[in-house]
Design a protein around this motif. Structure first.
Motif, PDB file in Angstrom:
ATOM      1  N   THR A  82       1.125  -9.411  30.046  1.00  0.00           N
ATOM      2  CA  THR A  82      -0.055  -9.000  30.462  1.00  0.00           C
ATOM      3  C   THR A  82      -0.105  -9.178  32.011  1.00  0.00           C
ATOM      4  O   THR A  82      -0.625  -8.099  32.685  1.00  0.00           O
ATOM      5  N   ALA A 116      -9.764  -3.240  33.041  1.00  0.00           N
ATOM      6  CA  ALA A 116     -10.332  -2.827  31.865  1.00  0.00           C
ATOM      7  C   ALA A 116      -9.850  -1.685  31.465  1.00  0.00           C
ATOM      8  O   ALA A 116      -9.635  -1.444  30.217  1.00  0.00           O
ATOM      9  N   SER A 117      -9.581  -0.763  32.188  1.00  0.00           N
ATOM     10  CA  SER A 117      -9.429   0.472  31.973  1.00  0.00           C
ATOM     11  C   SER A 117      -7.828   0.675  31.336  1.00  0.00           C
ATOM     12  O   SER A 117      -7.647   1.528  30.693  1.00  0.00           O
ATOM     13  N   GLY A 157      -7.125  -1.852  29.086  1.00  0.00           N
ATOM     14  CA  GLY A 157      -7.364  -2.483  28.021  1.00  0.00           C
ATOM     15  C   GLY A 157      -7.043  -4.218  28.031  1.00  0.00           C
ATOM     16  O   GLY A 157      -6.916  -5.069  27.210  1.00  0.00           O
TER      17      GLY A 157
END
Ligand code: ADP
Ligand code: MG
Ligand code: MG
Length: 339
Positions: free
Chosen positions: A269, A130-131, A133
């Motif tokens: 990703t 999450a950090s 993105g």
């Protein structure tokens, strides 16, 4: 000079048997003209089995039970050029064995303490990703003591996410201890099951639609590459233990029939996640692709994925032109690389 390799298999987690299957394949595939391989099976109690018992355990696909945990056996890894810790789940894939080998000063295949530990814990993984993105499902953490002392606050977290939701032990694999919870009435049973296996439990919102299950392999240390993208299809409600390990229940599609830009998003990703988690050597990065909305959600990162000759990770690299035995040879090379 041949490289001396210690192949660790079995281990203390619910994925003990899976590891033995993987180890059998790796043992057969490491080229004998380059490597002198010694397998050591670790029992479910943590005992490092002597050679005759190891051979029998690999043949039977099961290790004898009983005996004591023998920590100092890491010393028996001395004299090896590298260790291949082909262990899945807690006490193997989670940084514990990696810590022991780091202390013993022996190079090993795969991620180090940090990458292994962070990737093993589904909550910690989500926080790190999450950090940077990376999109993921909504989730909440619960710890065992809270569940025992303040069950209503844990139930409220589930209500926040909405039903259906998934309840999982934070540090496990092979879908062991995972429940899909359809209604609040099923929640307590699912939490009790998960807390029976781990101190930390993750509650996860279910994807908005049934997801497509997309997986990609990463290979390398600080300049990693991504494999072609694969997909798993099955009939079951979700990809549970039975579906994973019963012959014929799931089919693998390589390359996954995806629009090229989606496949590219999967690969970039996954590489971003590999770097963010400080992984090394190898990882299989798993995604949910929601066709209806075009969302791509990262589900989890496996730092020691299933490794039989028919497992997804080796199959993905085979599709990239790397045979199983070239792949394991490359992994040992990466373990020996200066970083
Ligand atoms: P494991 O590490 O044991 O493989 P996963 O987190 O990958 O655990 O979950 C196992 C399976 O459960 C997934 O492959 C998928 O089929 C299903 N699943 C898990 N979480 C979700 C979710 N949030 N939404 C939909 N399906 C899920
Ligand atoms: Mg997993
Ligand atoms: Mg999984």
């Amino acid at each position: 000079m041949k490289k001396r390799i210690l192949l660790l298999a079995g281990g203390q987690s619910g994925e003990h048997e899976v590891s033995l299957l993987s180890a059998r394949s790796v043992l057969a595939a490491l080229p004998r003209d380059q490597f002198d391989v010694t397998p050591v099976v670790i029992s479910k109690q943590g005992r490092w089995l002597p050679p005759t018992e190891t051979v029998r355990a690999l043949q039977d696909g099961a290790a004898p039970t009983g005996g004591d945990l023998v920590l100092h056996r890491a010393a028996s890894a001395e004299g090896y050029d590298a260790v291949f810790p082909l262990l899945h789940g807690p006490m193997g894939e989670d940084g514990t064995v990696q810590g022991l080998l780091t202390l013993a000063g022996i190079p090993f295949v795969g991620s180090g303490v940090l990458g292994s530990a962070v990737s093993m814990d589904k909550v910690m993984t989500k926080q790190v990703l999450a950090s940077v993105g990376i999109a993921q499902v909504a989730w909440r953490l619960a710890v065992r003591r809270e569940w025992q002392q303040h069950p209503d606050s844990v139930r409220a977290r589930a209500a926040d996410l909405g039903y259906p939701l998934f309840v999982k032990p934070a540090n496990l694999g092979s879908s062991v201890g995972i429940s899909k919870v359809g209604t609040p009435a099923e929640l307590d049973g699912a939490l009790n099951l998960a807390f029976g296996l781990d101190r930390r439990v993750i509650l996860e919102a279910m994807t908005t639609h049934r997801p497509r299950e997309i997986e990609v392999g990463i290979l390398g240390n600080d300049a990693p590459i991504a494999s072609p993208v694969g997909e798993l299809r099955f009939e079951a409600e979700f990809y549970d233990y039975e579906t994973k390990y019963t012959e014929g229940r799931a089919t693998m599609h390589i390359p996954a029939p995806l629009p090229p830009e989606v496949a590219e998003r999967v690969r970039t990703t996954a590489l971003q996640a590999f770097r963010a988690l400080d992984c090394a050597g190898l990882a299989r990065v798993d995604f949910f692709y929601i066709e209806q909305t075009g969302e791509l959600l990262l589900n989890e990162v496996n730092t020691m994925p299933g490794f039989t000759t028919t497992s997804m990770y080796p199959k993905l690299f085979e599709a990239a032109g790397l045979s199983y035995s070239e792949l394991v040879t490359r992994l040992v090379g990466l373990a020996l690389e200066d970083r």
